[in-house]
Design a protein around this motif. Structure first.
Motif, mmCIF file in Angstrom:
data_model
loop_
_atom_site.group_PDB
_atom_site.id
_atom_site.type_symbol
_atom_site.label_atom_id
_atom_site.label_comp_id
_atom_site.label_asym_id
_atom_site.label_seq_id
_atom_site.Cartn_x
_atom_site.Cartn_y
_atom_site.Cartn_z
ATOM 1 N N TRP A 123 59.405 29.731 56.702
ATOM 2 C CA TRP A 123 58.042 29.391 56.291
ATOM 3 C C TRP A 123 57.260 30.649 55.899
ATOM 4 C CZ3 TRP A 123 54.875 25.619 59.915
ATOM 5 C CH2 TRP A 123 53.654 25.294 59.322
ATOM 6 N N PRO A 124 57.336 31.745 56.687
ATOM 7 C CA PRO A 124 56.545 32.934 56.322
ATOM 8 C C PRO A 124 57.012 33.618 55.034
ATOM 9 C CG PRO A 124 57.257 33.015 58.630
ATOM 10 C CD PRO A 124 58.032 31.940 57.967
ATOM 11 N N ARG A 125 58.195 33.255 54.545
ATOM 12 C CA ARG A 125 58.708 33.904 53.342
ATOM 13 C C ARG A 125 58.264 33.208 52.060
ATOM 14 N NH1 ARG A 125 62.347 37.757 53.162
ATOM 15 N NH2 ARG A 125 63.419 37.293 55.120
ATOM 16 N N VAL A 126 57.857 31.953 52.154
ATOM 17 C CA VAL A 126 57.630 31.170 50.933
ATOM 18 C C VAL A 126 56.173 30.772 50.717
ATOM 19 C CG1 VAL A 126 59.982 30.270 50.929
ATOM 20 C CG2 VAL A 126 58.179 28.981 52.096
ATOM 21 N N MET A 127 55.285 31.115 51.653
ATOM 22 C CA MET A 127 53.905 30.629 51.566
ATOM 23 C C MET A 127 52.955 31.703 52.074
ATOM 24 S SD MET A 127 52.728 26.936 53.064
ATOM 25 C CE MET A 127 51.776 25.828 52.043
ATOM 26 N N ASP A 128 51.864 31.936 51.343
ATOM 27 C CA ASP A 128 50.914 32.948 51.800
ATOM 28 C C ASP A 128 49.886 32.320 52.744
ATOM 29 O OD1 ASP A 128 48.881 31.699 50.305
ATOM 30 O OD2 ASP A 128 48.878 33.209 48.718
ATOM 31 N N ARG A 129 48.977 33.129 53.231
ATOM 32 C CA ARG A 129 47.998 32.659 54.219
ATOM 33 C C ARG A 129 47.115 31.544 53.690
ATOM 34 N NH1 ARG A 129 46.582 36.049 58.629
ATOM 35 N NH2 ARG A 129 47.974 37.837 58.862
ATOM 36 N N ASP A 130 46.929 31.493 52.384
ATOM 37 C CA ASP A 130 46.062 30.488 51.782
ATOM 38 C C ASP A 130 46.824 29.256 51.321
ATOM 39 O OD1 ASP A 130 43.733 32.087 52.098
ATOM 40 O OD2 ASP A 130 44.315 33.256 50.331
ATOM 41 N N GLY A 131 48.105 29.178 51.647
ATOM 42 C CA GLY A 131 48.884 28.009 51.300
ATOM 43 C C GLY A 131 49.478 28.027 49.910
ATOM 44 N N ARG A 132 49.432 29.176 49.276
ATOM 45 C CA ARG A 132 50.017 29.283 47.934
ATOM 46 C C ARG A 132 51.474 29.737 48.029
ATOM 47 N NH1 ARG A 132 44.805 32.236 46.812
ATOM 48 N NH2 ARG A 132 46.042 34.020 47.525
ATOM 49 N N ALA A 133 52.233 29.392 46.986
ATOM 50 C CA ALA A 133 53.647 29.773 46.972
ATOM 51 C C ALA A 133 53.818 31.271 46.828
ATOM 52 C CB ALA A 133 54.356 29.058 45.823
ATOM 53 N N ASN A 134 54.746 31.834 47.604
ATOM 54 C CA ASN A 134 55.192 33.198 47.384
ATOM 55 C C ASN A 134 56.408 33.104 46.469
ATOM 56 O OD1 ASN A 134 56.032 35.855 47.439
ATOM 57 N ND2 ASN A 134 56.946 35.700 49.481
ATOM 58 N N GLU A 135 56.225 33.420 45.206
ATOM 59 C CA GLU A 135 57.256 33.166 44.196
ATOM 60 C C GLU A 135 58.563 33.892 44.497
ATOM 61 O OE1 GLU A 135 57.075 30.913 42.093
ATOM 62 O OE2 GLU A 135 54.932 30.425 42.144
ATOM 63 N N LYS A 136 58.499 35.110 45.031
ATOM 64 C CA LYS A 136 59.732 35.836 45.323
ATOM 65 C C LYS A 136 60.516 35.148 46.443
ATOM 66 C CE LYS A 136 58.306 40.408 43.688
ATOM 67 N NZ LYS A 136 58.092 41.832 44.061
ATOM 68 N N GLY A 137 59.807 34.647 47.436
ATOM 69 C CA GLY A 137 60.484 33.936 48.515
ATOM 70 C C GLY A 137 61.108 32.645 48.032
ATOM 71 N N ILE A 138 60.380 31.888 47.235
ATOM 72 C CA ILE A 138 60.912 30.644 46.677
ATOM 73 C C ILE A 138 62.150 30.939 45.831
ATOM 74 C CG2 ILE A 138 60.465 28.812 45.015
ATOM 75 C CD1 ILE A 138 59.067 28.218 47.571
ATOM 76 N N ALA A 139 62.081 32.003 45.024
ATOM 77 C CA ALA A 139 63.199 32.349 44.141
ATOM 78 C C ALA A 139 64.455 32.651 44.945
ATOM 79 C CB ALA A 139 62.820 33.530 43.262
ATOM 80 N N PHE A 140 64.307 33.309 46.088
ATOM 81 C CA PHE A 140 65.461 33.608 46.933
ATOM 82 C C PHE A 140 66.201 32.334 47.315
ATOM 83 C CE2 PHE A 140 66.845 33.780 51.448
ATOM 84 C CZ PHE A 140 67.980 34.557 51.284
ATOM 85 N N TYR A 141 65.466 31.340 47.796
ATOM 86 C CA TYR A 141 66.115 30.105 48.228
ATOM 87 C C TYR A 141 66.619 29.288 47.035
ATOM 88 C CZ TYR A 141 64.384 31.263 52.827
ATOM 89 O OH TYR A 141 64.150 31.914 54.007
ATOM 90 N N ARG A 142 65.890 29.315 45.931
ATOM 91 C CA ARG A 142 66.353 28.583 44.756
ATOM 92 C C ARG A 142 67.701 29.130 44.276
ATOM 93 N NH1 ARG A 142 62.224 29.267 41.654
ATOM 94 N NH2 ARG A 142 61.215 27.272 42.121
ATOM 95 N N GLU A 143 67.812 30.450 44.191
ATOM 96 C CA GLU A 143 69.064 31.048 43.732
ATOM 97 C C GLU A 143 70.201 30.793 44.726
ATOM 98 O OE1 GLU A 143 68.701 35.130 42.563
ATOM 99 O OE2 GLU A 143 66.747 34.790 41.645
ATOM 100 N N LEU A 144 69.896 30.864 46.005
ATOM 101 C CA LEU A 144 70.900 30.599 47.032
ATOM 102 C C LEU A 144 71.416 29.169 46.927
ATOM 103 C CD1 LEU A 144 72.452 31.216 49.661
ATOM 104 C CD2 LEU A 144 70.332 30.751 50.918
ATOM 105 N N LEU A 145 70.504 28.216 46.822
ATOM 106 C CA LEU A 145 70.907 26.814 46.746
ATOM 107 C C LEU A 145 71.663 26.515 45.457
ATOM 108 C CD1 LEU A 145 67.634 25.242 48.185
ATOM 109 C CD2 LEU A 145 69.880 25.242 49.291
#
Length: 463
Positions: free
Chosen positions: A101-123
């Motif tokens: 959770w701390p890797r994909v979302m900032d304090r304001d509830g917005r997406a952290n694009e680099k974190g999302i990209a990590f999981y997208r590429e992995l999947l």
């Protein structure tokens, strides 16, 4: 040689024993491996990841064995491509992972694009290899800023979790076969807020009760987002269950075993599958610690599941404490793992059959975690983990017995793919079927993994 290495009456096996009529030979029965984000990823300060409660807890002196932290762990964040190659080489059907959770979302509830990209590429890489993906949204790494606002004791956290589930399922829709909302809410609530053994380290049964309710509420709210955003996937939750027995012969000893399972199993299963908490739990064990239920909560929590994940490791022997409760009493002369947990495969079959008989709404089951810690060492480039092989043989046989008794079990995930950060026990306890040298990050496939690989090659006609 350590006491763990000389496990009492340890059974040792050299082969992966799968009888010809075992459910494991079915191609539609998933055999996979599992990990969790904080335990393997490392890179806790990279690419916008926020601090989690486990960063805080493990950095607190005295909380984790030897002062270990997950700051580096297995360095999976940087080595994930090689790890996908490793998973594929084992021929497994599926891989269970969690999203931080701390890797994909900032304090304001917005997406952290680099974190999302990590999981997208992995999947995407896993899917390209034909490996089915099982993703857990919450495996204990709550963002620290939410804990600072009350954590799971705060009802608002359930709604923040639903927002997180909505974000992640929109971003990763189509890449996930199985979504699990929570991993082991019992551990999050009881060890995190009741006993203090896990992050955030609180010690209040009242807080544990509130945390459990808000975890389950968050689960129900997250299910709504998952169904809306990724309708083709399967949705469920992962629970740890425990078998309680007694070596005493008094009525209060037998009741003690019932009370153990009441607080360990029914506390979570009843609201999910019956829409109510077990009244006896709060009448007999935790008076005054009733959950803070609001109108409509239980209907949200009891929404239908596509599957139920079951994690099982050991049984607990108890006796009555003379005050209507129970105390744990270790049995002598039994086989134990490096964790000190008794090896008791009969408990898994017993619990599965019992759940099947008790809950009319029980969904299909996947054993999402089962495995053991051994004091493994690399010798001449090999790791021969005979006790683990015997453990897997006997627990898979227990699953097979449950299936033959009518329980709808559809898969089994070995915990764990690789040695990793074992929470409060740091890096000493090794659960992996792949050995990790933490100094060099070298992965060495253990004998257990070789046998699983070879069995699946035979099953899948790739001999």
């Amino acid at each position: 040689m350590s006491v763990f290495k000389k496990a009492l009456h340890a059974q040792v096996a050299e082969t992966f024993d799968v009888p010809p009529d075992s459910v494991l030979w079915r191609r539609d029965f998933l055999l996979g491996v599992a990990t969790a984000a904080y335990q393997i990823e490392g890179a806790v300060d990279e690419d916008g990841r926020l601090p989690s409660i486990w960063d805080t807890f493990s950095a607190t002196p005295g909380k984790v064995l030897r002062g270990d932290t997950g700051a580096v762990a297995c360095d999976h964040y940087h080595r994930w491509r090689d790890d996908v190659d490793l998973i594929a080489a084992l021929n497994v059907d599926a891989y269970r992972l969690s999203i931080a959770w701390p890797r994909v979302m900032d304090r304001d509830g917005r997406a952290n694009e680099k974190g999302i990209a990590f999981y997208r590429e992995l999947l995407q890489a896993l899917r390209a290899r034909g490996i089915r993906t099982s993703v857990t949204l919450y495996h204990w790494d709550l963002p620290q800023h939410l804990e600072d606002a009350g954590g799971w004791c705060n009802r608002a956290t359930a709604y923040r979790f639903a927002e997180y589930a909505d974000l992640v399922s929109r971003e990763l829709a189509g890449l996930v076969d199985f979504w699990s909302t929570l991993n082991e809410p019992w551990c999050s609530a009881m060890h995190g807020y009741g006993t203090g053994h896990h992050a955030p380290g609180h010690t209040s049964v009242t807080e544990a009760s509130a945390a459990m309710h808000h975890l389950l509420l968050g689960h129900g709210l997250a299910l709504q987002a998952l169904r809306r955003n990724d309708p083709a996937s399967q949705k469920g939750i992962v629970l740890n269950v425990g078998r309680g027995t007694t070596d005493g012969d008094r009525p209060e000893d037998r009741r003690a075993a019932e009370l153990f399972e009441l607080q360990h199993n029914d506390w979570v299963l009843d609201p999910l599958l019956k829409g109510s908490y077990p009244a006896a739990l709060f009448e007999q064990l935790w008076q005054g610690a009733e959950p803070p239920v609001e109108e409509g909560d239980l209907a949200i929590i009891a929404a239908p599941l596509d599957f139920l994940g079951i994690n099982y490791y050991f049984r607990t022997n108890v006796r009555g404490d003379g005050n209507g409760g129970y105390v744990e009493v270790d049995l002598e002369g039994v086989e134990r793992t490096q964790m000190g947990w008794e090896v008791y495969p009969e408990g898994l079959a017993h619990l599965l059959v019992g759940f099947h008989e008790r809950y009319a709404s029980l969904p299909p089951i996947y054993i999402t975690e089962n495995g053991m810690a051994c004091d493994d060492e690399v010798m001449d480039g090999h790791v021969v983990d005979g006790q683990r092989i015997a453990f897997l043989n006997r627990h898979l046989a227990a699953v097979d017995r449950a299936v033959k008794a009518g329980v709808d079990v559809r898969g089994y995930y070995i915990w764990s793919l690789m040695d990793n950060f074992e929470w409060a026990f740091g890096y000493e306890r090794r659960f992996g079927i792949v050995h990790v040298d933490y100094a060099t990050q070298r992965r060495t496939v253990k004998r257990s993994a070789e046998l699983v690989r070879d069995f699946l090659a035979r099953r899948n006609g790739r001999s």
